[in-house]
Scaffold this active site. Structure first.
Site, short mmCIF file in Angstrom:
data_model
loop_
_atom_site.label_atom_id
_atom_site.label_comp_id
_atom_site.label_asym_id
_atom_site.label_seq_id
_atom_site.Cartn_x
_atom_site.Cartn_y
_atom_site.Cartn_z
N GLU A 233 -12.19 0.02 -10.49
CA GLU A 233 -11.80 -0.94 -11.55
C GLU A 233 -12.72 -0.97 -12.77
O GLU A 233 -12.26 -1.16 -13.90
CB GLU A 233 -11.70 -2.36 -10.97
CG GLU A 233 -10.54 -2.57 -9.99
CD GLU A 233 -10.78 -1.97 -8.61
OE1 GLU A 233 -11.95 -1.66 -8.28
OE2 GLU A 233 -9.80 -1.80 -7.86
N GLU B 40 0.83 -1.21 0.00
CA GLU B 40 0.00 0.00 0.00
C GLU B 40 0.86 1.26 0.00
O GLU B 40 0.55 2.23 -0.69
CB GLU B 40 -0.94 0.02 1.22
CG GLU B 40 -2.00 -1.08 1.24
CD GLU B 40 -3.09 -0.92 0.19
OE1 GLU B 40 -3.14 0.11 -0.50
OE2 GLU B 40 -3.91 -1.87 0.07
N ARG C 224 0.64 3.75 -3.28
CA ARG C 224 0.02 5.06 -3.06
C ARG C 224 1.06 6.16 -2.85
O ARG C 224 0.99 7.21 -3.46
CB ARG C 224 -0.93 5.02 -1.86
CG ARG C 224 -2.03 3.99 -2.04
CD ARG C 224 -3.13 4.13 -1.03
NE ARG C 224 -3.84 2.88 -0.85
CZ ARG C 224 -5.11 2.77 -0.49
NH1 ARG C 224 -5.83 3.84 -0.26
NH2 ARG C 224 -5.67 1.59 -0.32
C1 DMJ Z 1 -6.36 0.41 -5.07
O1 DMJ Z 1 -5.57 0.67 -3.97
C2 DMJ Z 1 -5.56 -0.27 -6.15
O2 DMJ Z 1 -6.26 -0.18 -7.36
C3 DMJ Z 1 -5.26 -1.72 -5.86
O3 DMJ Z 1 -4.62 -2.36 -6.94
C4 DMJ Z 1 -6.54 -2.45 -5.55
N1 DMJ Z 1 -7.37 -1.79 -4.58
C5 DMJ Z 1 -7.57 -0.37 -4.65
C6 DMJ Z 1 -8.80 0.09 -5.41
O4 DMJ Z 1 -9.87 -0.74 -5.40
#
Ligand code: DMJ
Length: 452
Positions: free
Chosen positions: A346, A79, A83
């Site tokens: 997504e 994460e 991010r």
């Molecule tokens: C985001 O942090 C990223 O897209 C990750 O790959 C999957 N989960 C979340 C969004 O749903």
């Protein structure tokens, strides 16, 4: 929408990770340990792309003065990488501001002890003060997770490129070496790998949670290398072949879906997270063997249609966390704990790729349906909130404005309704948090060229 999300974050949760838009206060997830400011770092490039100059300036000033990595707590390596490292790298490449490059490299260095395992497969969690790592207690036999250790490649290659220090790229290249040495059941990659023994854990395979962005990063590693990284290319197309053979199915109503695989048995469930794969298949169509190009685009289109159906079959016209194809239902969530929508990107991400690659107007129409549903059900006075059950007709907000709503959902919507020359695919790849990273062109050692 971005202005509403940002202004409310600024008003009620400035400097904290995320906003609780109903209770109008900060929200802290333990994924980032005590690192603060996830929404600011995740949103930097979206602000830049949308030309929200004042907001970008105040975000940059916060990064300069307050973004602090000297915390004594466990963070999720995945994460923090997608991010924070991803957000800082994109902000640097878009704006050229040195502070972002410096902070990205500083944070990358803090993550390096995660790779201190017998195999070099990193831990999921790392105390970035002590450098001690561990895995999620729930993960099969102490395993690391495929989608976590497999989603560092793009950022770490750029960290080496920008710092001149090869160590970052070496770490992620070693992950690939370990994977290539292993036998894969039916050519599939299980979600669990033990970092000490180097053996797979449970043979569970998913293109949604726990697996998803590993596959995405194989394709994008090849694209980001200006199509020179042949290993990544081979791994991606071989994996897609195995996924098609063993996981992709068509429902009796004609909807193509991607099931989950548990030791050879199929669970006929598709997660919202899995919906990114429509865009991935379409993006990878060009590099597929020539007789398969059209097929990969078609597969992307079919997944987009199925995911649109998962939205359309709810009352709120927003998709559930997971939907099933069994017990007489198709593209509908049947379990109460799979009926929520947390502002995930997504499905819109797949619309954006499908639009750019086909220009079929239905993808913009579907994107606009999502905008209307977000405005109707998720927008509240204090920002945007997720929904606990998309099948009922009264609001039931979860009171969280996820940082990925600003970095991904709103950015992909903006790109869906922009011209193709805004962040063109020949020059940029998006990390899994929608942070654009430049393609490293083979004839080009210098940074300026990469920034065009
Ligand atoms: C985001 O942090 C990223 O897209 C990750 O790959 C999957 N989960 C979340 C969004 O749903």
């Amino acid at each position: 929408m971005m202005k509403h999300a940002w202004d409310n974050y600024k008003r009620y949760a400035w400097g904290l990770n995320e906003l609780k838009p109903i209770s109008k206060q900060g929200h802290s997830s333990n994924l980032f340990g005590n690192i603060q400011g996830a929404t600011i770092v995740d949103a930097l490039d979206t602000l830049y792309i949308m030309e929200m100059k004042e907001e970008f300036k105040e975000a940059k000033e916060w990064v300069e003065k307050s973004l602090d990595f000297s915390v004594n707590a466990d963070v999720s390596v995945f994460e923090v990488n997608i991010r924070f490292v991803g957000g800082l790298l994109s902000a640097y490449y878009l704006s050229g501001e040195e502070v972002f490059r410096k902070k990205a490299v500083e944070l990358g260095e803090k993550l390096l002890p995660a790779f201190n395992t017998p195999t070099g497969i990193p831990w999921a969690l790392l105390n970035i003060k002590s450098g001690i790592g561990r895995n999620w207690p729930w993960a099969s036999g102490g395993s690391s997770i495929l989608a976590e250790f497999g989603t560092l490649h793009l950022e770490f290659v750029h960290l080496s490129h920008l710092s001149g220090n090869p160590v970052f790229a070496e770490k992620v290249m070693n992950i690939r070496k370990v994977l290539n040495r292993l036998d894969k059941p039916e050519g599939l990659y299980p979600n669990y790998l033990n970092p000490s023994s180097g053996q797979w854990g449970q043979h569970h395979v998913s293109i949604g949670g726990l697996g998803d962005s590993f596959y995405e990063y194989l394709l994008k590693a090849w694209l980001m290398s200006d199509k020179t990284d042949e290993d990544a290319k081979k791994m991606y197309y071989d994996a897609v072949q195995a996924i098609e053979t063993h996981l992709i199915r068509k429902s009796s109503g004609g909807l193509t879906y991607i099931a989950e695989w548990k030791g050879g048995l199929l669970e006929h469930k598709m997660g919202h997270l899995t919906c990114f794969a429509g865009g991935m298949f379409a993006l990878g169509a060009d590099g597929a063997p020539s007789d398969k190009t059209g097929h990969h685009i078609e597969l992307g289109a079919e997944i987009a249609r199925t995911c649109h159906e998962s939205y359309d079959r709810t009352r709120m016209k927003l998709g559930p966390e997971a939907f099933r194809f069994d017990g007489g239902v198709e593209a509908i969530a049947t379990r109460q704990n799979e009926k929520y929508y947390i502002l995930r990107p997504e499905v819109i991400e797949t619309y954006m790729y499908m639009w750019r690659l086909t220009h079929d107007p239905k993808y913009r129409e579907w994107g606009w349906e999502a905008v209307e549903a977000l405005e109707k059900h998720c927008r509240v006075d204090g920002g945007y909130s997720g929904i606990r059950d998309v099948y009922i007709n009264h609001e039931n907000h979860d009171d969280v404005q996820q940082s990925f709503f600003l970095s991904e959902t709103l950015k992909y919507l903006y790109l869906l309704f922009s011209e193709d020359d805004l962040l063109p695919f020949e020059h940029w790849v998006f990390n899994t948090e929608a942070h654009p990273l430049p393609v490293l062109h083979k004839d080009d050692g210098n940074k300026e060229e990469n920034q065009k």
